[in-house]
Design a protein around this motif. Structure first.
Motif, PDB file in Angstrom:
ATOM      1  N   SER A  55       0.984  -1.129  -0.044  1.00  0.00           N
ATOM      2  CA  SER A  55      -0.182   0.041  -0.151  1.00  0.00           C
ATOM      3  C   SER A  55       0.911   1.216  -0.034  1.00  0.00           C
ATOM      4  N   ASN A  56       0.478   2.322   0.220  1.00  0.00           N
ATOM      5  CA  ASN A  56       1.147   3.706   0.298  1.00  0.00           C
ATOM      6  C   ASN A  56       0.190   4.553   0.910  1.00  0.00           C
ATOM      7  N   HIS A  57       0.681   6.094   0.951  1.00  0.00           N
ATOM      8  CA  HIS A  57       0.022   6.958   1.724  1.00  0.00           C
ATOM      9  C   HIS A  57      -1.476   7.275   1.335  1.00  0.00           C
ATOM     10  N   ARG A  58      -1.671   7.014   0.265  1.00  0.00           N
ATOM     11  CA  ARG A  58      -3.001   7.351  -0.293  1.00  0.00           C
ATOM     12  C   ARG A  58      -4.050   6.349   0.348  1.00  0.00           C
ATOM     13  N   PHE A  59      -3.685   5.239   0.801  1.00  0.00           N
ATOM     14  CA  PHE A  59      -4.813   4.621   1.836  1.00  0.00           C
ATOM     15  C   PHE A  59      -5.378   5.575   2.912  1.00  0.00           C
ATOM     16  N   TRP A  60      -4.568   6.294   3.155  1.00  0.00           N
ATOM     17  CA  TRP A  60      -5.065   7.343   4.195  1.00  0.00           C
ATOM     18  C   TRP A  60      -5.449   8.638   3.845  1.00  0.00           C
ATOM     19  N   ASP A  61      -5.456   8.694   2.615  1.00  0.00           N
ATOM     20  CA  ASP A  61      -5.807  10.154   2.020  1.00  0.00           C
ATOM     21  C   ASP A  61      -6.040  10.038   0.524  1.00  0.00           C
ATOM     22  N   LEU A  62      -7.141   9.462   0.433  1.00  0.00           N
ATOM     23  CA  LEU A  62      -7.513   8.707  -0.966  1.00  0.00           C
ATOM     24  C   LEU A  62      -7.838  10.074  -2.103  1.00  0.00           C
ATOM     25  N   ASN A  63      -8.708  10.818  -1.403  1.00  0.00           N
ATOM     26  CA  ASN A  63      -9.305  12.016  -2.016  1.00  0.00           C
ATOM     27  C   ASN A  63      -9.862  13.055  -1.035  1.00  0.00           C
ATOM     28  N   GLU A  64     -10.339  14.232  -1.287  1.00  0.00           N
ATOM     29  CA  GLU A  64     -10.947  15.190  -0.527  1.00  0.00           C
ATOM     30  C   GLU A  64     -12.027  14.830   0.402  1.00  0.00           C
ATOM     31  N   GLN A  65     -12.722  13.778  -0.165  1.00  0.00           N
ATOM     32  CA  GLN A  65     -13.950  13.298   0.714  1.00  0.00           C
ATOM     33  C   GLN A  65     -13.728  12.054   1.657  1.00  0.00           C
ATOM     34  N   TYR A  66     -12.563  11.283   1.232  1.00  0.00           N
ATOM     35  CA  TYR A  66     -12.314   9.834   1.990  1.00  0.00           C
ATOM     36  C   TYR A  66     -10.672  10.282   2.550  1.00  0.00           C
ATOM     37  N   SER A  67     -10.596  10.708   3.617  1.00  0.00           N
ATOM     38  CA  SER A  67      -9.115  11.005   3.891  1.00  0.00           C
ATOM     39  C   SER A  67      -9.103  11.308   5.562  1.00  0.00           C
ATOM     40  N   LEU A  68      -8.542  10.138   6.027  1.00  0.00           N
ATOM     41  CA  LEU A  68      -8.219  10.415   7.704  1.00  0.00           C
ATOM     42  C   LEU A  68      -7.286  11.515   7.838  1.00  0.00           C
ATOM     43  N   ALA A  69      -6.181  11.503   6.972  1.00  0.00           N
ATOM     44  CA  ALA A  69      -5.071  12.476   6.998  1.00  0.00           C
ATOM     45  C   ALA A  69      -5.880  14.071   6.900  1.00  0.00           C
ATOM     46  N   ARG A  70      -6.601  14.386   6.120  1.00  0.00           N
ATOM     47  CA  ARG A  70      -7.456  15.626   6.095  1.00  0.00           C
ATOM     48  C   ARG A  70      -8.420  15.676   7.227  1.00  0.00           C
ATOM     49  N   TYR A  71      -9.257  14.764   7.589  1.00  0.00           N
ATOM     50  CA  TYR A  71      -9.931  14.853   8.753  1.00  0.00           C
ATOM     51  C   TYR A  71      -9.142  15.348  10.116  1.00  0.00           C
ATOM     52  N   LEU A  72      -8.156  14.609  10.316  1.00  0.00           N
ATOM     53  CA  LEU A  72      -7.175  14.930  11.477  1.00  0.00           C
ATOM     54  C   LEU A  72      -6.685  16.449  11.212  1.00  0.00           C
ATOM     55  N   SER A  73      -6.387  16.652  10.189  1.00  0.00           N
ATOM     56  CA  SER A  73      -5.710  18.233   9.930  1.00  0.00           C
ATOM     57  C   SER A  73      -7.043  19.145  10.127  1.00  0.00           C
ATOM     58  N   GLN A  74      -8.127  18.714   9.807  1.00  0.00           N
ATOM     59  CA  GLN A  74      -9.373  19.756   9.881  1.00  0.00           C
ATOM     60  C   GLN A  74      -9.720  19.933  11.498  1.00  0.00           C
ATOM     61  N   LYS A  75      -9.321  18.699  12.130  1.00  0.00           N
ATOM     62  CA  LYS A  75      -9.440  18.921  13.796  1.00  0.00           C
ATOM     63  C   LYS A  75      -8.333  19.567  14.447  1.00  0.00           C
ATOM     64  N   GLY A  76      -7.279  20.272  13.545  1.00  0.00           N
ATOM     65  CA  GLY A  76      -6.229  20.864  14.413  1.00  0.00           C
ATOM     66  C   GLY A  76      -4.829  19.923  14.488  1.00  0.00           C
ATOM     67  N   PHE A  77      -4.776  18.804  14.097  1.00  0.00           N
ATOM     68  CA  PHE A  77      -3.618  17.948  14.393  1.00  0.00           C
ATOM     69  C   PHE A  77      -2.781  18.334  13.217  1.00  0.00           C
TER      70      PHE A  77
END
Length: 250
Positions: A55-77
């Motif tokens: 796999s690669n980093h896009r598993f956690w950041d597929l696109n704007e809608q499906y992304s744990l990375a962006r969700y955590l960033s939006q929460k201030g992490f």
């Protein structure tokens, strides 16, 4: 692997706080390899995210809608989404040279995670949390065995196997075949090929996720974007891990 996790995260990404633009950085490891980190900078505590096997980093950041990375960033992490050596943006090093495949699963923990944690400490004074999927959790065990977990604040793993006693025939076949791995497996090509069909042989879709929860266009994007090659030494190391379970009694 439970790849549907990245899709479920999409339902949580309705925060009004936009992500800051991400940046990519290549980080050299102590054994001379390189990892790539996609960072979503924020003022909060750091979080290091690691993907699973093939796999690669896009598993956690597929696109704007499906992304744990962006969700955590939006929460201030302060998010650091990592590609292990030979995966995703780390197939090539900082000089554009393709990385040689003589590494094992231990390499990810002993060197790659250590390099990521050290880099984060140079950017953020707080200890990072760690989130690993499948192999990302296995590599963390190796990291802790060599470096302890003192540099991490919290740990969460998703789909990391506790043992390998599953009776799935395809898993048994993969176990036996991995001991004879002498060439890099072109899994990205195979995944792109599979993405052209609605079903996979041997119920592979059901082993990867719950097909009823995956829209066809997301399934296709997953196969086409998150798959990286599997290398011989990595596979032989995995075989030894699988085989060792036959000697464990509970």
């Amino acid at each position: 692997m439970i790849l549907f996790f990245v899709v479920l995260i999409g339902t949580l990404c309705a925060s009004a706080n936009p992500c800051q633009p991400p940046s990519f950085v290549m980080v050299e490891t102590k054994d001379g390899a390189a990892i790539c980190i996609k960072r979503y900078p924020a003022d909060g505590r750091p979080v290091l995210i690691a993907h699973g096997i093939s796999s690669n980093h896009r598993f956690w950041d597929l696109n704007e809608q499906y992304s744990l990375a962006r969700y955590l960033s939006q929460k201030g992490f302060d998010v650091y989404n990592m590609d292990f050596r030979g995966h995703g943006n780390a197939i090539y090093d900082a000089k554009g040279v393709k990385q040689k495949s003589g590494w094992s699963i231990d390499s990810y923990g002993v060197y790659d995670i250590e390099a990521a944690v050290s880099y984060i400490s140079s950017q953020n004074p707080s200890k990072p949390s760690y989130i690993g999927h499948s192999l990302g959790g296995m590599a963390l065990i190796s990291y802790m065995g060599h470096h302890t977990s003192e540099a991490l604040s919290t740990i969460a793993v998703v789909g990391t196997p506790f043992d390998f006693q599953h009776k799935e025939a395809l898993l048994h076949l993969a176990q036996k075949g991995s001991q004879y791995a002498f060439f890099t497996v072109p899994t990205p090509f195979l995944a792109r090929l599979v993405s052209l069909f609605n079903k996979t042989p041997a119920h592979l879709d059901h082993m990867l996720w719950g097909p009823e929860n995956i829209a066809p266009e997301i399934r296709k994007s997953l196969f086409q974007n998150i798959v990286s090659p599997m290398t011989p030494r990595e596979l032989r190391h995995l075989y030894r891990s699988l085989d060792a379970q036959s000697y464990i009694h509970y």
